[in-house]
Enzyme design. Structure first.
Site, PDB file in Angstrom:
ATOM      1  N   CYS A 108       0.851  -1.193   0.000  1.00  9.98           N
ATOM      2  CA  CYS A 108       0.000   0.000   0.000  1.00  9.98           C
ATOM      3  C   CYS A 108       0.887   1.244   0.000  1.00  9.98           C
ATOM      4  CB  CYS A 108      -0.920  -0.016   1.216  1.00  9.98           C
ATOM      5  SG  CYS A 108      -1.817   1.519   1.431  1.00  9.98           S
ATOM      6  N   CYS A 158       0.512   3.319   3.174  1.00  9.12           N
ATOM      7  CA  CYS A 158       1.246   2.745   4.312  1.00  9.12           C
ATOM      8  C   CYS A 158       2.735   3.051   4.171  1.00  9.12           C
ATOM      9  CB  CYS A 158       1.017   1.239   4.408  1.00  9.12           C
ATOM     10  SG  CYS A 158      -0.582   0.776   5.116  1.00  9.12           S
ATOM     11  N   ASP A 168       1.603  14.748  -1.876  1.00 12.24           N
ATOM     12  CA  ASP A 168       2.314  13.733  -2.646  1.00 12.24           C
ATOM     13  C   ASP A 168       2.408  14.211  -4.086  1.00 12.24           C
ATOM     14  OD1 ASP A 168       3.131  11.564  -4.103  1.00 12.24           O
ATOM     15  OD2 ASP A 168       1.388  10.326  -3.632  1.00 12.24           O
ATOM     16  N   HIS A 188      -3.524   0.680   8.383  1.00  8.87           N
ATOM     17  CA  HIS A 188      -4.248   0.468   7.137  1.00  8.87           C
ATOM     18  C   HIS A 188      -5.727   0.189   7.409  1.00  8.87           C
ATOM     19  CE1 HIS A 188      -4.477  -0.504   2.843  1.00  8.87           C
ATOM     20  NE2 HIS A 188      -5.370  -1.403   3.205  1.00  8.87           N
ATOM     21  N   HIS A 244      -6.607   2.745   0.835  1.00  8.97           N
ATOM     22  CA  HIS A 244      -6.257   3.096   2.207  1.00  8.97           C
ATOM     23  C   HIS A 244      -7.061   4.361   2.481  1.00  8.97           C
ATOM     24  CE1 HIS A 244      -2.902   3.476   5.445  1.00  8.97           C
ATOM     25  NE2 HIS A 244      -3.778   4.433   5.682  1.00  8.97           N
ATOM     26  N   HIS A 294      -8.521   7.771   3.106  1.00 14.29           N
ATOM     27  CA  HIS A 294      -7.868   9.081   3.134  1.00 14.29           C
ATOM     28  C   HIS A 294      -8.872  10.188   2.872  1.00 14.29           C
ATOM     29  CE1 HIS A 294      -7.699   7.588  -1.021  1.00 14.29           C
ATOM     30  NE2 HIS A 294      -7.713   8.842  -1.416  1.00 14.29           N
ATOM     31  N   HIS A 301      -9.081  14.032   1.301  1.00 12.25           N
ATOM     32  CA  HIS A 301      -8.402  15.066   0.530  1.00 12.25           C
ATOM     33  C   HIS A 301      -8.808  16.411   1.111  1.00 12.25           C
ATOM     34  CE1 HIS A 301      -7.438  12.539  -3.047  1.00 12.25           C
ATOM     35  NE2 HIS A 301      -8.492  11.874  -2.645  1.00 12.25           N
TER      36      HIS A 301
HETATM   37 ZN    ZN Z   1      -2.314   1.226   3.657  1.00 12.17          ZN
END
Ligand code: ZN
Length: 137
Positions: free
Chosen positions: A4, A7, A30, A46, A97, A99, A101
């Site tokens: 991942c 991760c 990123d 995770h 995973h 997340h 934004h």
């Molecule tokens: Zn992950």
């Protein structure tokens, strides 16, 4: 190493400009994502989707997100912030995973972010991340 990418980012194995870290939550920009000026907020552990968060983890993530949102506003001058969450394949995600934004957007009804991060590169992300960190309370 985990397969991942988030991760990997959380454990410092992938390239990311960090804006916030604690024991549970990591937030970063990123350069490899389509909109690198977005701040991503993720749990270190995770969890695949929003439905996989227990109440305590959800609360901690949202508290950190609010803190980060304030710091983004202080650093960038934007009043508006879109918080976006998508789930798995149904949300056209390719990283599974959980997340959020955080997308800084408006000030006095005008879009303030015209920075071209995609072309500006990594040094710009690092500078903005440092600026956000400096405004974290
Ligand atoms: Zn992950």
């Amino acid at each position: 190493m985990s397969h991942c990418i988030f991760c990997q980012s959380a454990s410092g194995q992938a390239l990311a400009s960090f804006v916030y870290e604690d024991d549970v939550v990591v937030a970063f920009m990123d350069i490899n994502q389509p909109n690198p000026h977005k701040v991503l907020v993720i749990p270190r552990e995770h969890r695949e989707t929003i439905y996989d968060l227990d109440d305590d983890l959800a609360a901690v993530i949202f508290q950190a997100t609010v803190k980060i949102a304030r710091a983004i506003r202080a650093a960038s001058g934007c009043d508006g912030l879109n918080i976006i969450q998508s789930n798995g394949e149904a949300g056209q995600q390719d990283v599974f995973h959980f997340h959020l934004h955080l997308l800084p957007r408006y000030h006095n009804d005008e879009i303030v972010l015209d920075w071209d991060f995609a072309r500006s590169g990594r040094d710009v992300l690092d500078r903005f991340a440092a600026d956000i960190r400096a405004h974290m309370q």
